[in-house]
Design a protein around this motif. Structure first.
Motif, PDB file in Angstrom:
ATOM      1  N   VAL A 163       4.550   2.000  -8.697  1.00 58.93           N
ATOM      2  CA  VAL A 163       4.024   1.533  -9.982  1.00 58.93           C
ATOM      3  C   VAL A 163       3.215   2.639 -10.661  1.00 58.93           C
ATOM      4  N   VAL A 164       2.397   3.352  -9.884  1.00 58.36           N
ATOM      5  CA  VAL A 164       1.583   4.433 -10.451  1.00 58.36           C
ATOM      6  C   VAL A 164       2.473   5.546 -10.991  1.00 58.36           C
ATOM      7  N   TYR A 165       3.475   5.965 -10.212  1.00 56.82           N
ATOM      8  CA  TYR A 165       4.359   7.043 -10.655  1.00 56.82           C
ATOM      9  C   TYR A 165       5.131   6.635 -11.906  1.00 56.82           C
ATOM     10  N   LEU A 166       5.658   5.431 -11.930  1.00 53.74           N
ATOM     11  CA  LEU A 166       6.441   4.977 -13.076  1.00 53.74           C
ATOM     12  C   LEU A 166       5.576   4.902 -14.335  1.00 53.74           C
ATOM     13  N   PHE A 167       4.377   4.378 -14.201  1.00 53.79           N
ATOM     14  CA  PHE A 167       3.480   4.246 -15.352  1.00 53.79           C
ATOM     15  C   PHE A 167       3.053   5.617 -15.886  1.00 53.79           C
ATOM     16  N   THR A 168       2.699   6.523 -14.970  1.00 55.82           N
ATOM     17  CA  THR A 168       2.255   7.855 -15.392  1.00 55.82           C
ATOM     18  C   THR A 168       3.373   8.624 -16.083  1.00 55.82           C
ATOM     19  N   GLY A 169       4.556   8.630 -15.475  1.00 54.81           N
ATOM     20  CA  GLY A 169       5.678   9.336 -16.091  1.00 54.81           C
ATOM     21  C   GLY A 169       6.056   8.759 -17.440  1.00 54.81           C
ATOM     22  N   SER A 170       5.991   7.427 -17.575  1.00 56.95           N
ATOM     23  CA  SER A 170       6.337   6.804 -18.851  1.00 56.95           C
ATOM     24  C   SER A 170       5.349   7.196 -19.945  1.00 56.95           C
ATOM     25  N   THR A 226      14.117   5.099 -15.820  1.00 61.56           N
ATOM     26  CA  THR A 226      13.078   4.068 -15.916  1.00 61.56           C
ATOM     27  C   THR A 226      13.627   2.664 -15.680  1.00 61.56           C
ATOM     28  N   VAL A 227      14.826   2.380 -16.151  1.00 58.30           N
ATOM     29  CA  VAL A 227      15.386   1.041 -15.943  1.00 58.30           C
ATOM     30  C   VAL A 227      15.612   0.748 -14.464  1.00 58.30           C
ATOM     31  N   PRO A 228      16.317   1.620 -13.697  1.00 55.55           N
ATOM     32  CA  PRO A 228      16.439   1.351 -12.264  1.00 55.55           C
ATOM     33  C   PRO A 228      15.090   1.302 -11.538  1.00 55.55           C
ATOM     34  N   ALA A 229      14.168   2.225 -11.879  1.00 63.01           N
ATOM     35  CA  ALA A 229      12.869   2.234 -11.208  1.00 63.01           C
ATOM     36  C   ALA A 229      12.104   0.946 -11.479  1.00 63.01           C
ATOM     37  N   THR A 230      12.180   0.435 -12.696  1.00 64.05           N
ATOM     38  CA  THR A 230      11.501  -0.821 -13.027  1.00 64.05           C
ATOM     39  C   THR A 230      12.122  -1.992 -12.273  1.00 64.05           C
ATOM     40  N   ILE A 231      13.437  -1.999 -12.156  1.00 66.14           N
ATOM     41  CA  ILE A 231      14.108  -3.088 -11.435  1.00 66.14           C
ATOM     42  C   ILE A 231      13.761  -3.047  -9.956  1.00 66.14           C
ATOM     43  N   VAL A 232      13.684  -1.851  -9.365  1.00 63.06           N
ATOM     44  CA  VAL A 232      13.293  -1.739  -7.955  1.00 63.06           C
ATOM     45  C   VAL A 232      11.892  -2.304  -7.750  1.00 63.06           C
ATOM     46  N   VAL A 233      10.966  -1.979  -8.632  1.00 60.52           N
ATOM     47  CA  VAL A 233       9.607  -2.511  -8.535  1.00 60.52           C
ATOM     48  C   VAL A 233       9.624  -4.040  -8.647  1.00 60.52           C
ATOM     49  N   ALA A 234      10.419  -4.564  -9.587  1.00 57.23           N
ATOM     50  CA  ALA A 234      10.506  -6.015  -9.753  1.00 57.23           C
ATOM     51  C   ALA A 234      11.066  -6.683  -8.494  1.00 57.23           C
ATOM     52  N   CYS A 235      12.076  -6.080  -7.874  1.00 59.46           N
ATOM     53  CA  CYS A 235      12.644  -6.635  -6.633  1.00 59.46           C
ATOM     54  C   CYS A 235      11.616  -6.625  -5.504  1.00 59.46           C
ATOM     55  N   GLY A 288       0.786  -1.225   0.000  1.00 62.73           N
ATOM     56  CA  GLY A 288       0.000   0.000   0.000  1.00 62.73           C
ATOM     57  C   GLY A 288       0.816   1.272   0.000  1.00 62.73           C
ATOM     58  N   PHE A 289       1.919   1.300   0.749  1.00 65.19           N
ATOM     59  CA  PHE A 289       2.697   2.530   0.898  1.00 65.19           C
ATOM     60  C   PHE A 289       3.920   2.603  -0.004  1.00 65.19           C
ATOM     61  N   VAL A 290       4.347   1.493  -0.568  1.00 65.14           N
ATOM     62  CA  VAL A 290       5.576   1.495  -1.360  1.00 65.14           C
ATOM     63  C   VAL A 290       5.322   1.006  -2.787  1.00 65.14           C
ATOM     64  N   LEU A 291       4.886  -0.226  -2.920  1.00 65.45           N
ATOM     65  CA  LEU A 291       4.806  -0.843  -4.245  1.00 65.45           C
ATOM     66  C   LEU A 291       3.773  -0.164  -5.139  1.00 65.45           C
ATOM     67  N   ALA A 292       2.561   0.018  -4.641  1.00 58.65           N
ATOM     68  CA  ALA A 292       1.505   0.620  -5.467  1.00 58.65           C
ATOM     69  C   ALA A 292       1.856   2.046  -5.907  1.00 58.65           C
ATOM     70  N   PRO A 293       2.314   2.938  -5.010  1.00 58.79           N
ATOM     71  CA  PRO A 293       2.688   4.291  -5.475  1.00 58.79           C
ATOM     72  C   PRO A 293       3.804   4.285  -6.505  1.00 58.79           C
TER      73      PRO A 293
END
Length: 571
Positions: free
Chosen positions: A401-408, A450-459, A394-399
């Motif tokens: 993902v939303v920020y990364l998707f919107t910015g992309s 985007t690459v580091p942010a995507t990897i952090v989300v995947a981890c 709720g406090f980490v993963l979902a935000p």
């Protein structure tokens, strides 16, 4: 009465433990299920006959070994049952064709506990059970130790040695699968403890996680401190340089590129949070303990002050950096897709700041109000979601993902517009070199974020998916079984996550890696030191020239007559 009760069994023991039998099995081992009632369920279920006492059948073994039941029942030694069964019904492994006797330490512990009781009735420890005949832990002969769960030397059917150089047990023979709050977990027994009835590990209540990640070795923990410290210092250095360059030449960085500076500022404070952990230490930041109790990781807390400070630096500024990334991609879209000028975009800067600082503030306040700050047993920082999967999602993963998707999405729309404009300019016969360089720099920075942010989300997805299994394995399996089955977390995934959390701060300086940065510092030094040689003013920035090519004006805030003049520029 006690003397009369014990005298008969001990006399039988003395008669049974007659000298003359030696250890060793000369025949080929043929495994068979254990049928001796007293030795069922001791950790292994296969034995071989004849044993070292030349019993040909388990019926013969049962008649003799059950005479020891009175001593086992009164528990003169917790090792006696295991010792007797390992001698009378020795373990048999299908892939290991040699005898596997108990270690001498098992015999010595059994003798230490039961020999004094036997001496009270005038009996001595039998010669044929002499501990000196058994191999020691560390000798060339393989042996079993009930408590240490280790064998002396590795053999082909056994797992690889532990980091200390000793192999793990040969199979599930000594594996206790009972779910209980065993070492390294920390039991919470006192009702006055702050975590009583509030903490759970796997299926166990009132069982806390240890201060350090138990799946990782001491060497891995030491490397984690070095790894996190190295990248946090590099991130701090890079972002400090970027922010300082902005402060000495603020007019150079106009919208839409100015959010890069605020993004770098956020990572400056994030790296500072990791550096505080590096200086203060893992235990002082992420761990706590009751009076006289071992350290455990912090759960659902708003303190101590050092933990809260690290949380605010890492979480608040980490989330703010993600929102500044969205703002950056949005302003690039306004400039490229909507053809807004720099001053027109700057006119809405107060709204950008409101969103970038208010949203993380609300989230951080909610986390503190819910006492959801917890310790990270790997990095030693305080964050949210390290112990609670609901908070992590709720406090980490979902935000994120939303920020990364919107910015992309904004970036994709901006690039489509830039390519369209480039084609139009080329058709008109105008050179597009500066615009293409701008597009390359924007594309490079996009990839570096985007690459580091995507990897952090995947981890984080990996962690929230497998963490329940790691916790259950800690409570319901022995260390040897966890090692063989690979139930623990992947160390490389965590190291990759921390690296990617900090690398964006390092790469944020890409935007200032140019000759204009050197010129800005030269002018700054010249202002501070009048004796420094002066030089002519630098030409307009790359973005200003590209903006002129895009909009047909020089930054006055007018965009082809569609927008009114913007308010003065804001930071």
């Amino acid at each position: 009465m006690a003397s009369t009760t014990m005298h008969g069994p001990l006399l039988l023991l003395l008669l049974l433990w007659s000298p003359g039998l030696t250890l060793g099995a000369s025949k080929d081992l043929v495994c068979e299920p254990i049928t001796v009632p007293m030795c069922k369920g001791i950790g292994y279920n296969l034995t071989y006959m004849p044993n070292q006492f030349n019993h040909d059948t388990q019926e013969e073994v049962g008649l003799e070994v059950h005479q020891f039941w009175p001593l086992v029942r009164i528990r003169c030694s917790p090792d006696l049952l295991f010792f007797l069964c390992s001698m009378y019904t020795p373990i048999c492994l299908p892939d290991y064709r040699k005898p596997l006797p108990p270690c001498r330490s098992v015999c010595e512990r059994a003798k230490r506990g039961c020999s004094p009781l036997m001496s009270q009735y005038g009996f001595e420890w039998p010669e044929r059970m002499s501990c000196e005949q058994l191999p020691q832990l560390g000798d060339e002969v393989l042996c079993m130790d009930q408590n240490s769960s280790e064998t002396t030397t590795p053999a082909p059917p056994f797992p690889k040695p532990t980091p200390k150089g000793r192999p793990r047990p040969p199979g599930p023979s000594q594996c206790d699968r009972e779910c209980r709050c065993r070492d390294p977990l920390v039991p919470v027994k006192r009702e006055s403890h702050g975590l009583y009835d509030r903490v759970q590990t796997g299926p166990l209540s009132n069982c806390a996680q240890p201060c350090h990640q138990p799946y990782f070795s001491a060497d891995e923990r030491a490397f984690t401190s070095f790894w996190v410290g190295l990248w946090s210092v590099l991130c701090f250095t890079s972002t400090l340089t970027t922010v300082a360059t902005f402060l000495i030449d603020m007019e150079r960085f106009k919208y839409p590129e100015r959010p890069i500076i605020f993004l770098a500022t956020c990572y400056l404070f994030v790296s500072l949070g990791y550096i505080i952990r590096l200086v203060a230490g893992h235990e002082r930041v992420a761990c706590g303990a009751g009076a006289g109790e071992p350290l455990h990781i912090l759960y659902d807390t708003t303190g101590p002050a050092l933990c809260t400070l690290v949380f605010l630096l890492v979480y608040f500024f980490g989330m703010a950096s993600s929102i500044w990334w969205v703002v950056l991609s949005f302003t690039w879209f306004l400039a490229a897709g909507m053809k807004w000028g720099s001053e027109a975009i700057a006119g809405y800067s107060q709204y950008f700041h409101l969103a970038a600082w208010l949203i993380p503030s609300v989230k951080a306040i909610v986390v503190l109000a819910l006492s959801s700050v917890d310790g990270d047993p790997v990095a030693g920082i305080c964050y949210v979601g390290n112990q609670s999967l609901e908070n992590l999602r709720g406090f980490v993963l979902a935000p994120l993902v939303v920020y990364l998707f919107t910015g992309s999405l904004f970036l994709l729309a901006g690039f489509v517009s830039l390519f369209r404009i480039r084609n139009i300019i080329k058709q008109g016969g105008t050179k597009t070199d500066k615009l293409e360089r701008l597009m390359i720099r924007i594309g490079l920075f996009t990839v570096l974020y985007t690459v580091p942010a995507t990897i952090v989300v995947a981890c984080l997805v990996y962690e929230q998916h497998y963490r329940p299994g790691w916790e259950r394995a800690l409570a319901c399996s022995c260390p040897a079984e966890r090692q063989r089955s690979g139930l623990g977390p992947d160390y490389a995934v965590f190291m990759l996550k921390y690296f990617m959390c900090l690398v964006v701060g390092i790469t944020s300086g890409v935007w200032i890696w140019s000759g204009k940065t050197l010129e800005s510092w030269r002018r700054f030094v010249a202002r501070c030191c009048p004796c420094w040689p002066q030089k002519a003013a630098a030409p307009p920035s790359m973005y200003s020239e590209a903006s002129t090519a895009l909009t047909g004006h020089t930054g006055s805030g007018l965009t082809s007559g569609l927008y009114h003049k913007a308010a003065p520029s804001h930071i």
